[in-house]
Design a protein around this motif. Structure first.
Motif, PDB file in Angstrom:
ATOM      1  N   SER A 177       0.891  -1.000  -0.003  1.00 15.97           N
ATOM      2  CA  SER A 177      -0.671   0.015  -0.154  1.00 15.97           C
ATOM      3  C   SER A 177       1.038   1.214  -0.003  1.00 15.97           C
ATOM      4  CB  SER A 177      -0.998  -0.091   1.256  1.00 15.97           C
ATOM      5  OG  SER A 177      -1.642   1.174   0.903  1.00 15.97           O
ATOM      6  N   ALA A 178       1.514   1.169   1.016  1.00 12.27           N
ATOM      7  CA  ALA A 178       2.603   2.655   0.870  1.00 12.27           C
ATOM      8  C   ALA A 178       3.509   2.677  -0.643  1.00 12.27           C
ATOM      9  CB  ALA A 178       3.706   2.437   2.034  1.00 12.27           C
TER      10      ALA A 178
ATOM     11  N   GLN B 217       0.951   3.953  -3.324  1.00 13.57           N
ATOM     12  CA  GLN B 217       0.805   5.115  -3.252  1.00 13.57           C
ATOM     13  C   GLN B 217       2.316   6.421  -3.129  1.00 13.57           C
ATOM     14  OE1 GLN B 217      -0.166   6.669   1.197  1.00 13.57           O
ATOM     15  NE2 GLN B 217      -0.539   8.587   0.779  1.00 13.57           N
ATOM     16  N   THR B 218       3.393   5.650  -2.954  1.00 11.58           N
ATOM     17  CA  THR B 218       4.422   6.288  -3.441  1.00 11.58           C
ATOM     18  C   THR B 218       5.062   6.229  -4.668  1.00 11.58           C
ATOM     19  OG1 THR B 218       5.587   6.001  -1.447  1.00 11.58           O
ATOM     20  CG2 THR B 218       7.607   6.686  -3.528  1.00 11.58           C
TER      21      THR B 218
ATOM     22  N   ASN C  50       1.844   6.262  -7.167  1.00 10.12           N
ATOM     23  CA  ASN C  50       0.791   6.879  -7.930  1.00 10.12           C
ATOM     24  C   ASN C  50       1.250   8.636  -7.733  1.00 10.12           C
ATOM     25  OD1 ASN C  50      -1.230   5.229  -8.633  1.00 10.12           O
ATOM     26  ND2 ASN C  50      -1.941   5.101  -6.047  1.00 10.12           N
ATOM     27  N   GLY C  51       2.570   8.604  -6.244  1.00  4.70           N
ATOM     28  CA  GLY C  51       2.267  10.745  -6.289  1.00  4.70           C
ATOM     29  C   GLY C  51       3.655  10.608  -8.022  1.00  4.70           C
TER      30      GLY C  51
ATOM     31  N   LYS D  72       3.396  -0.443 -10.390  1.00  7.53           N
ATOM     32  CA  LYS D  72       1.718  -0.234 -10.327  1.00  7.53           C
ATOM     33  C   LYS D  72       0.873  -1.509 -10.400  1.00  7.53           C
ATOM     34  CE  LYS D  72      -2.180   2.834 -10.169  1.00  7.53           C
ATOM     35  NZ  LYS D  72      -2.414   4.481 -10.588  1.00  7.53           N
TER      36      LYS D  72
ATOM     37  N   GLN E  22      -0.712  -4.005  -7.506  1.00  5.82           N
ATOM     38  CA  GLN E  22      -2.318  -3.942  -6.854  1.00  5.82           C
ATOM     39  C   GLN E  22      -2.386  -5.266  -7.657  1.00  5.82           C
ATOM     40  OE1 GLN E  22      -3.763  -1.076 -10.277  1.00  5.82           O
ATOM     41  NE2 GLN E  22      -3.467  -0.113  -8.971  1.00  5.82           N
TER      42      GLN E  22
END
Length: 289
Positions: free
Chosen positions: A87-88, A91-92, A94-95, A128, A132
């Motif tokens: 999850s972390a 998030q990284t 996506n940023g 990603k 996922q």
């Protein structure tokens, strides 16, 4: 008698010009070299500030993202810890995708670069998709995981050695950039002093950028700063002072020496050297005193 005095020339006014002083080659060579050095240092600082440091930041950020993805793919803890790592990492990712999307270079040249924005975006997308689709500990590698692992290895080869710039890098570059301020300063000195010249006629007249002063107009010459700064000042009968800087002008010391020797023959020679008192004369003066 100096060579300049032996080779005196006739002036258009009919007088005899015995000395001419123009800007010293050493002065303008130093000025040009210093201006060039300041220009190079300043442009170097601009390049580092605008290109090199941001590029180092970009590469080091990609190394950190790659390392986080690598850790998430290789997580061997419990299912909860593995899920948190994925999850972390997502998030990284996506940023990172948002960042590269807002500043990406879509040119053909960029697309051909292995470390360009296009290649980096493709790496992020592979990671990603893989993360996922992962559930639990995924102890059995899937094709997506193997592909993601290969991309991680490729990214580590590209970015694994990247280091973030030090905190002091940008302030230091400002010091180099400030060197650009000295470029016009030294060039202006050449523009200001280059065309000027000083002349001494046989009748004692001195030609300066401030005007021509006859023998009678020159009341004295101030030599107080001569030995320390190579500068003297003509003191005119009307109280004005005209600075003579022998550091800047070649042969100006001969003009200064001629005037000083005429006005103070016991103190200065014609080449602006202090007259050395004879020891016997000094002894006699001491005895008389």
């Amino acid at each position: 008698m100096t060579e300049e005095r032996q080779n005196a020339t006739e002036t258009p006014e009919g007088g005899t010009q015995i000395l001419t002083a123009t800007i010293a080659p050493g002065y303008w060579i130093r000025a040009v070299l210093i201006a060039l050095m300041c220009l190079v240092l300043g442009l170097w600082g601009v390049y580092d500030y605008v290109v090199a440091i941001p590029n180092a930041e970009r590469l080091s950020e990609r190394r950190e993202v790659t390392q986080e993805v690598k850790n998430a793919l290789e997580s061997t803890g419990d299912a909860k810890a593995a899920a948190a790592a994925r999850s972390a990492a997502l998030q990284t990712i996506n940023g990172a995708m948002d960042a590269v999307g807002s500043s990406s270079d879509t040119s053909a040249a960029n697309a051909a670069q292995p470390d360009g924005d296009t290649a980096w975006r493709d790496m992020l997308q592979v990671w990603k998709n893989c993360l996922q689709g992962m559930t639990g500990l995924n102890e059995t590698p899937t094709p997506e995981m193997r592909q993601a692992g290969l991309v991680v290895a490729e990214a580590m080869e590209l970015y694994g050695e990247a280091q973030p710039p030090a905190a002091y890098d940008r302030p230091i570059q400002w010091m180099f950039i400030a060197s650009l301020l000295f470029v016009p300063f030294y060039l202006w000195g050449l523009i200001k002093y280059g065309p000027r010249k000083y002349e001494l006629d046989a009748d004692g007249s001195v030609h300066t950028p401030e005007g021509v002063f006859s023998r009678e107009q020159i009341e004295d010459i101030d030599m107080n700063r001569w030995m320390a700064k190579s500068t003297a000042e003509l003191v005119l009968v009307d109280g004005r002072r005209v600075k003579l800087d022998a550091y800047i002008y070649k042969n100006l010391h001969l003009i200064i020496g001629s005037v000083a020797h005429r006005l103070h023959p016991d103190a200065w020679t014609e080449d602006a050297r202090q007259v050395k008192k004879d020891k016997s004369t000094e002894s006699a003066s001491d005895e008389d005193a």
